[in-house]
Scaffold this motif. Sequence first.
Motif, PDB file in Angstrom:
ATOM      1  N   ARG A   4      34.745  45.839  28.687  1.00 32.64           N
ATOM      2  CA  ARG A   4      33.291  45.918  28.775  1.00 32.64           C
ATOM      3  C   ARG A   4      32.851  45.913  30.235  1.00 32.64           C
ATOM      4  N   ARG A   5      31.922  46.785  30.578  1.00 32.03           N
ATOM      5  CA  ARG A   5      31.342  46.810  31.924  1.00 32.03           C
ATOM      6  C   ARG A   5      29.964  46.205  31.890  1.00 32.03           C
ATOM      7  N   VAL A   6      29.671  45.363  32.857  1.00 28.25           N
ATOM      8  CA  VAL A   6      28.331  44.788  32.980  1.00 28.25           C
ATOM      9  C   VAL A   6      27.441  45.852  33.614  1.00 28.25           C
ATOM     10  N   PRO A   7      26.328  46.221  32.981  1.00 26.07           N
ATOM     11  CA  PRO A   7      25.435  47.215  33.586  1.00 26.07           C
ATOM     12  C   PRO A   7      24.940  46.736  34.949  1.00 26.07           C
ATOM     13  N   ALA A   8      24.853  47.644  35.888  1.00 29.44           N
ATOM     14  CA  ALA A   8      24.462  47.293  37.256  1.00 29.44           C
ATOM     15  C   ALA A   8      23.116  46.588  37.296  1.00 29.44           C
ATOM     16  N   GLY A   9      22.193  46.969  36.447  1.00 31.21           N
ATOM     17  CA  GLY A   9      20.865  46.368  36.454  1.00 31.21           C
ATOM     18  C   GLY A   9      20.845  44.897  36.079  1.00 31.21           C
ATOM     19  N   SER A  10      21.847  44.440  35.325  1.00 33.06           N
ATOM     20  CA  SER A  10      21.892  43.033  34.928  1.00 33.06           C
ATOM     21  C   SER A  10      22.974  42.255  35.669  1.00 33.06           C
ATOM     22  N   ASP A  11      23.523  42.831  36.719  1.00 35.06           N
ATOM     23  CA  ASP A  11      24.538  42.160  37.523  1.00 35.06           C
ATOM     24  C   ASP A  11      23.854  41.208  38.501  1.00 35.06           C
ATOM     25  N   PRO A  12      24.159  39.912  38.446  1.00 29.81           N
ATOM     26  CA  PRO A  12      23.488  38.959  39.338  1.00 29.81           C
ATOM     27  C   PRO A  12      23.781  39.204  40.820  1.00 29.81           C
ATOM     28  N   ALA A  13      24.842  39.922  41.135  1.00 31.56           N
ATOM     29  CA  ALA A  13      25.163  40.211  42.538  1.00 31.56           C
ATOM     30  C   ALA A  13      24.311  41.348  43.096  1.00 31.56           C
ATOM     31  N   GLY A  14      23.570  42.033  42.228  1.00 39.47           N
ATOM     32  CA  GLY A  14      22.682  43.106  42.671  1.00 39.47           C
ATOM     33  C   GLY A  14      23.397  44.391  43.045  1.00 39.47           C
ATOM     34  N   ARG A  15      24.563  44.632  42.463  1.00 35.22           N
ATOM     35  CA  ARG A  15      25.309  45.846  42.797  1.00 35.22           C
ATOM     36  C   ARG A  15      24.601  47.069  42.246  1.00 35.22           C
ATOM     37  N   ARG A  16      24.873  48.182  42.863  1.00 37.13           N
ATOM     38  CA  ARG A  16      24.346  49.469  42.403  1.00 37.13           C
ATOM     39  C   ARG A  16      25.532  50.378  42.135  1.00 37.13           C
ATOM     40  N   ASP A  17      25.595  50.895  40.921  1.00 35.93           N
ATOM     41  CA  ASP A  17      26.712  51.774  40.572  1.00 35.93           C
ATOM     42  C   ASP A  17      26.630  53.087  41.336  1.00 35.93           C
ATOM     43  N   ARG A  18      27.769  53.491  41.882  1.00 33.63           N
ATOM     44  CA  ARG A  18      27.919  54.831  42.449  1.00 33.63           C
ATOM     45  C   ARG A  18      28.924  55.538  41.562  1.00 33.63           C
ATOM     46  N   PRO A  19      28.451  56.405  40.668  1.00 32.09           N
ATOM     47  CA  PRO A  19      29.357  57.032  39.713  1.00 32.09           C
ATOM     48  C   PRO A  19      30.365  57.948  40.387  1.00 32.09           C
ATOM     49  N   LEU A  20      31.508  58.074  39.725  1.00 32.00           N
ATOM     50  CA  LEU A  20      32.542  59.006  40.159  1.00 32.00           C
ATOM     51  C   LEU A  20      33.272  59.496  38.934  1.00 32.00           C
ATOM     52  N   ARG A  21      34.092  60.503  39.139  1.00 35.72           N
ATOM     53  CA  ARG A  21      34.836  61.094  38.027  1.00 35.72           C
ATOM     54  C   ARG A  21      36.297  61.228  38.421  1.00 35.72           C
ATOM     55  N   ILE A  22      37.171  60.839  37.491  1.00 36.45           N
ATOM     56  CA  ILE A  22      38.600  61.041  37.668  1.00 36.45           C
ATOM     57  C   ILE A  22      39.111  61.824  36.469  1.00 36.45           C
ATOM     58  N   THR A  23      40.309  62.316  36.569  1.00 31.87           N
ATOM     59  CA  THR A  23      40.932  63.033  35.463  1.00 31.87           C
ATOM     60  C   THR A  23      42.180  62.271  35.055  1.00 31.87           C
ATOM     61  N   VAL A  24      42.291  61.964  33.766  1.00 32.23           N
ATOM     62  CA  VAL A  24      43.447  61.247  33.242  1.00 32.23           C
ATOM     63  C   VAL A  24      44.106  62.127  32.195  1.00 32.23           C
ATOM     64  N   ASP A  25      45.317  62.579  32.493  1.00 28.39           N
ATOM     65  CA  ASP A  25      46.043  63.484  31.599  1.00 28.39           C
ATOM     66  C   ASP A  25      45.174  64.676  31.182  1.00 28.39           C
ATOM     67  N   GLY A  26      44.411  65.205  32.138  1.00 31.29           N
ATOM     68  CA  GLY A  26      43.570  66.364  31.893  1.00 31.29           C
ATOM     69  C   GLY A  26      42.194  66.058  31.337  1.00 31.29           C
ATOM     70  N   GLU A  27      41.923  64.816  30.970  1.00 32.59           N
ATOM     71  CA  GLU A  27      40.633  64.427  30.404  1.00 32.59           C
ATOM     72  C   GLU A  27      39.756  63.797  31.485  1.00 32.59           C
ATOM     73  N   PRO A  28      38.549  64.322  31.699  1.00 31.60           N
ATOM     74  CA  PRO A  28      37.661  63.708  32.701  1.00 31.60           C
ATOM     75  C   PRO A  28      37.109  62.380  32.192  1.00 31.60           C
ATOM     76  N   LEU A  29      37.117  61.384  33.069  1.00 28.55           N
ATOM     77  CA  LEU A  29      36.566  60.074  32.741  1.00 28.55           C
ATOM     78  C   LEU A  29      35.592  59.665  33.831  1.00 28.55           C
ATOM     79  N   GLU A  30      34.527  58.993  33.422  1.00 28.96           N
ATOM     80  CA  GLU A  30      33.526  58.495  34.364  1.00 28.96           C
ATOM     81  C   GLU A  30      33.886  57.076  34.765  1.00 28.96           C
ATOM     82  N   GLY A  31      33.644  56.758  36.010  1.00 33.14           N
ATOM     83  CA  GLY A  31      33.848  55.410  36.514  1.00 33.14           C
ATOM     84  C   GLY A  31      32.796  55.104  37.551  1.00 33.14           C
ATOM     85  N   ALA A  32      32.971  53.985  38.217  1.00 28.53           N
ATOM     86  CA  ALA A  32      32.049  53.574  39.269  1.00 28.53           C
ATOM     87  C   ALA A  32      32.850  53.178  40.495  1.00 28.53           C
ATOM     88  N   HIS A  33      32.279  53.436  41.658  1.00 28.47           N
ATOM     89  CA  HIS A  33      32.910  53.063  42.914  1.00 28.47           C
ATOM     90  C   HIS A  33      33.270  51.581  42.874  1.00 28.47           C
TER      91      HIS A  33
END
Length: 114
Positions: A4-33
């Motif tokens: 489970r990922r904590v949404p950036a908006g409810s993170d007490p540290a005030g982080r801001r997600d910077r999305p990125l994309r990787i490819t795993v065995d040919g399948e694109p997956l979304e992640g965050a910096h």
Amino acid sequence: MSPRRVPAGSDPAGRRDRPLRITVDGEPLEGAHGQTVAGVLLASGRQSWRRGPSGAPRGVFCGIGVCFDCLITVNAVRDVRACRRRVRDGDVVTTQTREPNEPRLSVTSPTEER
């Protein structure tokens, strides 16, 4: 580790997600910096991404880089610990199988795991 990922908006540290994309065995997956490869894989619903010599599924075991259950190939470099390697936009990840006769091609240097 929880998938489970904590949404950036409810993170007490005030982080801001910077999305990125990787490819795993040919399948694109979304992640965050700042996420590890294991974090992206777990968040996508994958709990295992390798098979041991016995054929048993392997994924994150210790989560701190001590064991070798989460090994993957990143950008053609084999045996990278998924729990230690932070994702970079555009990374190409390939899952591994540890067959009894499979040769080891390379080992990552400590700078590759950061």
